[in-house]
Design an enzyme around this catalytic site. Structure first.
Site, PDB file in Angstrom:
ATOM      1  N   HIS A  43       0.858  -1.198   0.000  1.00 47.73           N
ATOM      2  CA  HIS A  43       0.000   0.000   0.000  1.00 47.73           C
ATOM      3  C   HIS A  43       0.893   1.248   0.000  1.00 47.73           C
ATOM      4  CE1 HIS A  43      -2.096   3.174   2.538  1.00 47.73           C
ATOM      5  NE2 HIS A  43      -2.915   3.043   1.514  1.00 47.73           N
ATOM      6  N   ASN A  44       0.541   2.250  -0.814  1.00 45.76           N
ATOM      7  CA  ASN A  44       1.326   3.500  -0.885  1.00 45.76           C
ATOM      8  C   ASN A  44       2.830   3.202  -0.859  1.00 45.76           C
ATOM      9  OD1 ASN A  44      -1.057   4.863  -0.987  1.00 45.76           O
ATOM     10  ND2 ASN A  44      -0.901   5.839   1.022  1.00 45.76           N
ATOM     11  N   GLU A  82       1.718   0.164  -5.426  1.00 49.25           N
ATOM     12  CA  GLU A  82       0.766   1.267  -5.608  1.00 49.25           C
ATOM     13  C   GLU A  82       1.515   2.545  -5.964  1.00 49.25           C
ATOM     14  OE1 GLU A  82      -3.161   3.277  -3.556  1.00 49.25           O
ATOM     15  OE2 GLU A  82      -1.772   2.191  -2.261  1.00 49.25           O
ATOM     16  N   ASP A 102       0.583   6.629  -6.507  1.00 52.90           N
ATOM     17  CA  ASP A 102      -0.374   7.747  -6.482  1.00 52.90           C
ATOM     18  C   ASP A 102       0.169   8.851  -7.388  1.00 52.90           C
ATOM     19  OD1 ASP A 102      -1.539   6.227  -4.541  1.00 52.90           O
ATOM     20  OD2 ASP A 102      -1.881   7.878  -3.148  1.00 52.90           O
ATOM     21  N   HIS A 110       1.578  11.373  -1.596  1.00 55.04           N
ATOM     22  CA  HIS A 110       0.273  11.161  -0.978  1.00 55.04           C
ATOM     23  C   HIS A 110      -0.475  12.490  -1.020  1.00 55.04           C
ATOM     24  CE1 HIS A 110      -2.130   9.085   2.461  1.00 55.04           C
ATOM     25  NE2 HIS A 110      -2.700   8.977   1.293  1.00 55.04           N
ATOM     26  N   GLU A 156      -3.192   4.992  -8.565  1.00 53.02           N
ATOM     27  CA  GLU A 156      -4.240   5.860  -8.036  1.00 53.02           C
ATOM     28  C   GLU A 156      -4.036   7.176  -8.773  1.00 53.02           C
ATOM     29  OE1 GLU A 156      -5.418   7.940  -4.018  1.00 53.02           O
ATOM     30  OE2 GLU A 156      -5.242   5.780  -3.722  1.00 53.02           O
TER      31      GLU A 156
END
Length: 637
Positions: A171-172, A201, A203, A216, A250
């Site tokens: 995640h992230n 991931e 973003d 983020h 994302e």
């Protein structure tokens, strides 16, 4: 013989007289002996305290060597099978393998291979025998590890559809600290890939000079160029695993910068990037397998239209085109928002109100429209991001190549009230679970509860050590650490009746007994000025609710070098295919306070059959403590 071998080995180092601590360290390293420096310094100091000065003789070195290497528990085993207490003939070694290690298929060839590999004394090796020195090396080897040797390489069927596997997911991935202020760093991607992670991931946000950036959003975390991230991924993608890598985007970029993203992906990843269906097959009813997608990078993002339309567009030039995709957005648990609401974290009373409202039927919120550049959309083949509406909706409308991401709170609620529907869903569609937005400090949730219902991508914060990341690392040690683990048959069968709280006919009970014998060169306590600790071992089972268990050993006072427990722990495990076992060694600082010393976590199905096993120990950040281990007798049926 072993006496002569030892002197011949070390005499050269003593030709100029006695040696000091550094000389002692060099000699042990030359002999390929793993040692903890704190333990060595303590034993060395005790030795020189007997006579003045800070150097040791050959006899002193031999005593130090024996204190570090010759373990009484190994000696007891060796002497039980040795004819004269000094030598283990090949026939006796075969007897030991069959009777103690349950290697029923072992034969003369097996024995000879072990002797040739581990016996350091030429003379003994030539006679097809084993000395105590060879026996020690064998007992400390991977062959006698608690982790099944066959599971160190890919052994599972890799030709099933992608949705039939648990997939190591992060995640992230760009964050290496907390979610609000911490740095974004390329090391996040490098380290995850080196660990065998298969779903990263990214973003993406608009940056200056038409260069997309990764960070983020709406926080103070630092920014890194999207282009640099893809370069790192290109370099490390298949270093630890040959199986497909999924990039979960994302995407918050404008269509213009999405075009730049598509260009970066195509130009940097080249042939690694999967941009069209295998064999041009657009009308599929099941996903391809990890085997069929080896060395391919898959893009997970929203997509415009069908695969067929993408294929037709690929033949044309269509720069600068974008289309809107709508999210038939059903309100989901606010808790699961990836980005913290502008008002900051919510108060308990606000949270309570949210919880009440999220349990009540709600009107559909406004349909959100997102613009997707066709150039990026067309790179999405088998991993199209699809908003999760509900299980019935998915059953009716969702295609096998559409995947859902569900926040942990909503997923937990669904697992509680609709476990069988959730499992039916994960037998068909790849489902990704991600941490709730309120985990500002990048804490992790327990991944086991989502593996229990067949979720494939249970995404964790890889930068945060602790029991849950240890479960993740332990789970994916299996199958050669390739990042894909085949789900049990009852989580792949579309007509399954299994649920974690009602295992029914899917129970294959296992009776597991572990006699914890001893520890060796455990890390000393942070409170100790020498090499002491008060170690205690907790053995934990994670799995379906019925299988969860914890048992703790007694505390051995002031002994981290060679504590002896000789305590037996028994567990009954209903669903061993989902169970994990964790050995955690702690230092009892006080009755209420314990400090972590080391741990080892592995799938119950990867436990080595047979009895005397060494248990390697890992530090908090998951690196191997080279000299530290536990020794146990493991028995199950």
């Amino acid at each position: 013989t072993s006496h002569t071998w030892f002197w011949n080995l070390i005499q050269n180092d003593f030709k100029n007289g006695n040696i000091d601590l550094d000389g002692c360290i060099r000699l042990l390293e030359k002999m390929q002996i793993n040692f903890d420096e704190d333990h060595l310094k303590h034993i060395f100091k005790k030795t020189i305290d007997k006579h003045s000065g800070d150097i040791i003789s050959m006899d002193d070195f031999r005593a130090i060597y024996r204190a570090l290497v010759h373990r009484p528990e190994f000696e007891e085993l060796f002497k039980a099978y040795s004819i004269d207490g000094n030598i283990l003939p090949d026939g006796q070694l075969l007897k030991f393998l069959a009777k103690e290690q349950f290697q029923t298929e072992a034969n003369e060839t097996t024995v000879l291979e072990i002797i040739l590999k581990y016996e350091p004394i030429d003379e003994v090796r030539k006679r097809r025998q084993m000395s105590f020195e060879g026996f020690i090396r064998y007992m400390n080897s991977d062959e006698c590890s608690i982790f099944k040797n066959q599971h160190r390489s890919v052994y599972q069927d890799m030709t099933q559809p992608l949705c039939d596997y648990f997939i190591s997911s992060s995640h992230n991935t760009y964050l290496i600290a907390d979610q609000l202020m911490g740095p974004s760093h390329l090391w996040g991607y490098t380290s995850a890939l080196l660990k065998g992670c298969r779903c990263l991931e990214i973003d993406c946000w608009d940056g200056h000079n038409n260069e997309p950036i990764v960070y983020h959003g709406h926080t103070l975390t630092s920014k890194i160029p999207f282009r640099s991230v893809i370069h790192v991924i290109d370099k490390y993608a298949f270093m630890s695993s040959a199986y497909p890598l999924v990039l979960s985007l994302e995407n918050h970029c404008s269509p213009k910068q999405q075009e730049v993203m598509a260009f970066c992906l195509k130009s940097i990843l080249g042939d690694k990037l999967l941009s069209s269906p295998l064999n041009g097959e657009v009308d599929m009813t099941r996903l391809p397998s990890p085997e069929a997608l080896k060395f391919k990078v898959l893009i997970k993002n929203k997509k415009v239209g069908t695969l067929e339309q993408s294929m037709l567009r690929m033949e044309e030039e269509y720069g600068g085109e974008a289309e809107e995709v709508s999210d038939s957005d059903v309100p989901s648990d606010d808790d699961d928002a990836e980005v913290v609401p502008p008002g900051g974290p919510r108060t308990p009373s606000k949270r309570k109100a949210d919880r009440r409202s999220s349990l009540q039927p709600q009107k559909k919120s406004k349909v959100q429209k997102t613009k997707i550049a066709l150039a990026l959309s067309d790179l999405v083949v088998y991993t199209k991001s699809q908003k999760f509406v509900g299980f019935e909706h998915s059953m009716q409308f969702q295609k096998c190549w559409e995947n859902n991401s569900i926040g942990e709170s909503r997923a937990r609620k669904l697992a509680r009230v609709s476990a069988s529907q959730f499992i039916a869903h994960t037998t068909r569609f790849i489902t990704r679970i991600y941490p709730k937005g309120s985990r500002m400090k990048s804490s992790n949730y327990n991944p086991q509860e989502f593996w229990n219902i067949g979720c494939q991508m249970v995404a964790l914060n890889f930068q945060t050590p602790g029991p849950f990341m240890e479960l993740q690392d332990g789970k994916f040690l299996d199958n050669g650490g390739c990042g894909y683990v085949l789900k049990p048959a009852f989580l792949r069968d579309r007509n399954t009746t299994f649920t974690p709280r009602n295992v029914g006919a899917h129970s294959k009970p296992m009776s597991l007994s572990i006699r914890l014998i001893s520890g060796h060169q455990l890390p000393p306590s942070a409170m100790s000025k020498t090499n002491k600790a008060d170690p205690t071992v907790q053995i934990e089972i994670y799995g379906v609710p019925e299988d969860q268990a914890k048992k703790r050993s007694s505390v051995i006072k002031s002994n981290a070098l060679c504590p002896r427990w000789n305590e037996t722990f028994s567990f009954n495990i209903q669903v061993p295919e989902l169970a994990m076992i964790r050995f955690c060694v702690e230092d009892e600082v006080s009755l209420v306070n314990k400090d972590f010393l080391g741990q080892y976590t592995l799938p119950v199905m990867s436990l080595n059959t047979g009895s005397y096993r060494n248990i390697p120990l890992l530090s908090k950040d998951g690196t191997k403590l080279e000299s530290a281990s536990l020794f146990a007798h493991v028995w199950f049926y």
